[in-house]
Design a protein around this motif. Structure first.
Motif, PDB file in Angstrom:
ATOM      1  N   PRO A 265      -0.465  -4.024  23.984  1.00 29.81           N
ATOM      2  CA  PRO A 265      -0.207  -3.331  25.251  1.00 29.81           C
ATOM      3  C   PRO A 265       1.273  -3.362  25.650  1.00 29.81           C
ATOM      4  O   PRO A 265       1.803  -2.376  26.154  1.00 29.81           O
ATOM      5  CB  PRO A 265      -1.073  -4.101  26.254  1.00 29.81           C
ATOM      6  N   GLN A 266       1.945  -4.498  25.432  1.00 31.24           N
ATOM      7  CA  GLN A 266       3.330  -4.616  25.868  1.00 31.24           C
ATOM      8  C   GLN A 266       4.266  -5.072  24.761  1.00 31.24           C
ATOM      9  O   GLN A 266       5.484  -5.080  24.947  1.00 31.24           O
ATOM     10  CB  GLN A 266       3.426  -5.592  27.044  1.00 31.24           C
ATOM     11  N   ARG A 267       3.740  -5.444  23.636  1.00 29.30           N
ATOM     12  CA  ARG A 267       4.576  -5.918  22.545  1.00 29.30           C
ATOM     13  C   ARG A 267       3.870  -5.686  21.223  1.00 29.30           C
ATOM     14  O   ARG A 267       2.676  -5.398  21.184  1.00 29.30           O
ATOM     15  CB  ARG A 267       4.922  -7.399  22.716  1.00 29.30           C
ATOM     16  N   ALA A 268       4.618  -5.804  20.154  1.00 30.10           N
ATOM     17  CA  ALA A 268       4.038  -5.595  18.828  1.00 30.10           C
ATOM     18  C   ALA A 268       4.279  -6.823  17.968  1.00 30.10           C
ATOM     19  O   ALA A 268       5.188  -7.614  18.213  1.00 30.10           O
ATOM     20  CB  ALA A 268       4.665  -4.371  18.167  1.00 30.10           C
ATOM     21  N   THR A 269       3.439  -6.989  16.975  1.00 31.46           N
ATOM     22  CA  THR A 269       3.628  -8.039  15.976  1.00 31.46           C
ATOM     23  C   THR A 269       4.097  -7.388  14.679  1.00 31.46           C
ATOM     24  O   THR A 269       3.539  -6.380  14.245  1.00 31.46           O
ATOM     25  CB  THR A 269       2.313  -8.797  15.720  1.00 31.46           C
ATOM     26  N   LEU A 270       5.121  -7.958  14.085  1.00 32.95           N
ATOM     27  CA  LEU A 270       5.676  -7.472  12.827  1.00 32.95           C
ATOM     28  C   LEU A 270       5.477  -8.511  11.750  1.00 32.95           C
ATOM     29  O   LEU A 270       5.674  -9.710  11.979  1.00 32.95           O
ATOM     30  CB  LEU A 270       7.170  -7.176  12.988  1.00 32.95           C
ATOM     31  N   VAL A 271       5.083  -8.071  10.573  1.00 34.45           N
ATOM     32  CA  VAL A 271       4.887  -8.972   9.430  1.00 34.45           C
ATOM     33  C   VAL A 271       5.587  -8.370   8.211  1.00 34.45           C
ATOM     34  O   VAL A 271       5.376  -7.197   7.886  1.00 34.45           O
ATOM     35  CB  VAL A 271       3.390  -9.166   9.100  1.00 34.45           C
ATOM     36  N   VAL A 272       6.404  -9.165   7.558  1.00 33.85           N
ATOM     37  CA  VAL A 272       7.019  -8.752   6.296  1.00 33.85           C
ATOM     38  C   VAL A 272       6.349  -9.556   5.184  1.00 33.85           C
ATOM     39  O   VAL A 272       6.410 -10.786   5.167  1.00 33.85           O
ATOM     40  CB  VAL A 272       8.537  -9.001   6.291  1.00 33.85           C
ATOM     41  N   ALA A 273       5.674  -8.870   4.293  1.00 37.47           N
ATOM     42  CA  ALA A 273       4.946  -9.545   3.222  1.00 37.47           C
ATOM     43  C   ALA A 273       5.910 -10.244   2.280  1.00 37.47           C
ATOM     44  O   ALA A 273       7.007  -9.747   1.989  1.00 37.47           O
ATOM     45  CB  ALA A 273       4.096  -8.533   2.449  1.00 37.47           C
ATOM     46  N   GLY A 274       5.480 -11.410   1.777  1.00 32.38           N
ATOM     47  CA  GLY A 274       6.266 -12.111   0.775  1.00 32.38           C
ATOM     48  C   GLY A 274       6.025 -11.544  -0.617  1.00 32.38           C
ATOM     49  O   GLY A 274       5.244 -10.605  -0.803  1.00 32.38           O
ATOM     50  N   GLU A 275       6.700 -12.126  -1.596  1.00 30.89           N
ATOM     51  CA  GLU A 275       6.475 -11.679  -2.966  1.00 30.89           C
ATOM     52  C   GLU A 275       5.030 -11.933  -3.350  1.00 30.89           C
ATOM     53  O   GLU A 275       4.385 -12.849  -2.824  1.00 30.89           O
ATOM     54  CB  GLU A 275       7.422 -12.394  -3.926  1.00 30.89           C
ATOM     55  N   LYS A 276       4.511 -11.122  -4.222  1.00 30.85           N
ATOM     56  CA  LYS A 276       3.088 -11.239  -4.536  1.00 30.85           C
ATOM     57  C   LYS A 276       2.815 -12.550  -5.260  1.00 30.85           C
ATOM     58  O   LYS A 276       3.572 -12.986  -6.135  1.00 30.85           O
ATOM     59  CB  LYS A 276       2.603 -10.048  -5.358  1.00 30.85           C
ATOM     60  N   LEU A 277       1.735 -13.183  -4.857  1.00 28.80           N
ATOM     61  CA  LEU A 277       1.290 -14.412  -5.487  1.00 28.80           C
ATOM     62  C   LEU A 277       0.419 -14.066  -6.691  1.00 28.80           C
ATOM     63  O   LEU A 277       0.003 -12.914  -6.872  1.00 28.80           O
ATOM     64  CB  LEU A 277       0.530 -15.268  -4.476  1.00 28.80           C
ATOM     65  N   LEU A 278       0.136 -15.039  -7.504  1.00 27.14           N
ATOM     66  CA  LEU A 278      -0.498 -14.792  -8.798  1.00 27.14           C
ATOM     67  C   LEU A 278      -1.774 -13.951  -8.725  1.00 27.14           C
ATOM     68  O   LEU A 278      -1.941 -13.037  -9.527  1.00 27.14           O
ATOM     69  CB  LEU A 278      -0.780 -16.123  -9.512  1.00 27.14           C
ATOM     70  N   PRO A 279      -2.691 -14.181  -7.760  1.00 25.72           N
ATOM     71  CA  PRO A 279      -3.912 -13.354  -7.754  1.00 25.72           C
ATOM     72  C   PRO A 279      -3.718 -11.956  -7.176  1.00 25.72           C
ATOM     73  O   PRO A 279      -4.633 -11.130  -7.260  1.00 25.72           O
ATOM     74  CB  PRO A 279      -4.880 -14.173  -6.881  1.00 25.72           C
ATOM     75  N   GLN A 280      -2.593 -11.687  -6.547  1.00 21.17           N
ATOM     76  CA  GLN A 280      -2.409 -10.408  -5.860  1.00 21.17           C
ATOM     77  C   GLN A 280      -1.930  -9.324  -6.822  1.00 21.17           C
ATOM     78  O   GLN A 280      -1.111  -9.575  -7.692  1.00 21.17           O
ATOM     79  CB  GLN A 280      -1.411 -10.564  -4.709  1.00 21.17           C
ATOM     80  N   MET A 281      -2.446  -8.122  -6.632  1.00 19.30           N
ATOM     81  CA  MET A 281      -2.088  -6.979  -7.470  1.00 19.30           C
ATOM     82  C   MET A 281      -1.538  -5.862  -6.589  1.00 19.30           C
ATOM     83  O   MET A 281      -2.147  -5.508  -5.583  1.00 19.30           O
ATOM     84  CB  MET A 281      -3.306  -6.474  -8.243  1.00 19.30           C
ATOM     85  N   ARG A 282      -0.396  -5.302  -6.979  1.00 19.26           N
ATOM     86  CA  ARG A 282       0.206  -4.191  -6.240  1.00 19.26           C
ATOM     87  C   ARG A 282       0.635  -3.095  -7.217  1.00 19.26           C
ATOM     88  O   ARG A 282       1.740  -2.570  -7.131  1.00 19.26           O
ATOM     89  CB  ARG A 282       1.421  -4.673  -5.440  1.00 19.26           C
ATOM     90  N   LEU A 283      -0.252  -2.747  -8.127  1.00 21.67           N
ATOM     91  CA  LEU A 283       0.090  -1.775  -9.163  1.00 21.67           C
ATOM     92  C   LEU A 283      -0.318  -0.356  -8.787  1.00 21.67           C
ATOM     93  O   LEU A 283       0.486   0.572  -8.894  1.00 21.67           O
ATOM     94  CB  LEU A 283      -0.562  -2.180 -10.485  1.00 21.67           C
ATOM     95  N   THR A 284      -1.538  -0.182  -8.361  1.00 25.81           N
ATOM     96  CA  THR A 284      -2.065   1.159  -8.096  1.00 25.81           C
ATOM     97  C   THR A 284      -2.103   1.433  -6.594  1.00 25.81           C
ATOM     98  O   THR A 284      -1.991   0.518  -5.766  1.00 25.81           O
ATOM     99  CB  THR A 284      -3.482   1.301  -8.664  1.00 25.81           C
ATOM    100  N   GLU A 285      -2.306   2.694  -6.267  1.00 26.48           N
ATOM    101  CA  GLU A 285      -2.446   3.050  -4.862  1.00 26.48           C
ATOM    102  C   GLU A 285      -3.676   2.395  -4.249  1.00 26.48           C
ATOM    103  O   GLU A 285      -3.684   2.048  -3.069  1.00 26.48           O
ATOM    104  CB  GLU A 285      -2.519   4.571  -4.717  1.00 26.48           C
ATOM    105  N   THR A 286      -4.713   2.221  -5.055  1.00 31.46           N
ATOM    106  CA  THR A 286      -5.910   1.530  -4.568  1.00 31.46           C
ATOM    107  C   THR A 286      -5.594   0.083  -4.241  1.00 31.46           C
ATOM    108  O   THR A 286      -6.004  -0.441  -3.197  1.00 31.46           O
ATOM    109  CB  THR A 286      -7.038   1.602  -5.612  1.00 31.46           C
TER     110      THR A 286
END
Length: 337
Positions: free
Chosen positions: A281-302
């Protein structure tokens, strides 16, 4: 060096495809004057530490020699290679005799290496180091060779990089790797700091604050320019930063959030994909993701349509988001409520 990479980045005019950005490191000093060279090609990313450019004193090692330095191709500040964000690995391998390896061929290379050459010696290949005006630019007169590799002739992006080894009659280099993880943490902090300035109206009612863009909106991904109709405000909860021309974001006038990759480092380095935003309502929360950890995948759009690919369970819990796929590991995300 990390302080050099953490510099104000407000752009007041379009900067093309070579905008100053978080993570920038200078080229080496190739003529021993303390000043970084204007640019550095594949064959010139090893030289001396540019102490004047970095704003340091004339740093010397225990033998009175100036330090040497190598910078990663993806982190050099001229000519820049895009994109550079927390998914960008370092390109130098560093090996140690105890088996520890930062391996560029496996995506875990370092972003820079600093070396104290110490006293001259007879290298293992029979090369006698001599340090005078004529030899001052030849790395073999300063950097040493071991069974694991040659610090005077490392190969970027390959397993034959730099070596850390105990001092001996034929090796006395002292090698400090600047890891990608350490640099990524500083980059996250800088991105968050720059975004906070863009959102400086969040301390009071901010009528122009838009809704977030949906995670499934694939037009928000990547480092290409956005135009009207792309990455639209869509949800009331957590999502990506939308392209909203009427948003009350003062720095949008200085190109930070306007979606044009020719205007600012934010879009051209793919940070919109890695920044998350939850308006309130009056403010926003911002998050900057860290580098991907071993189980995380960021290859495809899915992959990239899932919060769990970027944010850990602890972060999502603070944001009151439930995601069964989120990994339960210590969070490396940076958040500003």
């Amino acid at each position: 060096m990390l302080a050099y990479a953490y510099q104000p980045l407000v752009a007041t005019r379009p900067c093309g495809k070579n905008c100053a950005r978080p993570g920038d490191l200078p080229c080496p000093d190739r003529d021993n004057d303390g000043i970084a060279e204007v640019n550095c090609s594949k064959t010139s990313r090893l030289g001396r530490l540019p102490w004047r450019t970095l704003g340091l004193g004339d740093i010397r090692d225990g033998s009175g020699e100036r330090l040497w330095y190598a910078v990663s191709e993806r982190y050099k500040n001229n000519t820049r290679v895009l994109p550079l964000n927390t998914d960008t690995p370092g390109s130098w391998t560093v090996r140690t005799l105890n088996g520890m390896v930062w391996d560029a061929t496996q995506g875990s290379g370092v972003v820079a290496v600093i070396i104290a050459p110490m006293q001259p010696l007879l290298r293992k290949d029979g090369w006698l180091q001599q340090r005078d005006v004529l030899s001052s630019e030849e790395a073999r007169h300063y950097l040493d060779l071991s069974g694991l590799g040659d610090n005077a002739s490392p190969v970027e992006h390959m397993a034959q990089g730099f070596v850390q080894a105990p001092a001996s009659l034929s090796f006395n280099d002292v090698v400090w790797p600047v890891t990608a993880t350490l640099m990524h943490r500083r980059m996250q902090q800088q991105v968050l700091s720059e975004l906070k300035r863009a959102f400086r109206c969040i301390g009071r009612a901010c009528a122009g604050l838009p809704l977030s863009a949906a995670m499934a909106d694939r037009s928000c991904l990547g480092d290409q320019s956005l135009s009207a109709g792309l990455c639209l405000p869509a949800t009331s909860g957590l999502g990506r930063l939308p392209l909203a021309a009427d948003a009350n974001w003062p720095l949008a006038l200085q190109q930070m959030l306007d979606g044009d990759a020719m205007h600012h480092w934010f879009q051209q380095n793919g940070w919109r994909e890695q920044v998350f935003y939850q308006p309130g309502p009056q403010r926003a929360t911002l998050v900057v993701a860290g580098e991907k950890l071993l189980p995380q995948m960021r290859l495809t759009e899915t992959d990239k349509s899932s919060f769990a690919a970027y944010l850990e369970a602890a972060t999502l819990q603070k944001l009151q988001i439930k995601d069964a796929n989120a990994i339960d590991m210590p969070s490396n995300d940076s958040m500003e409520p």
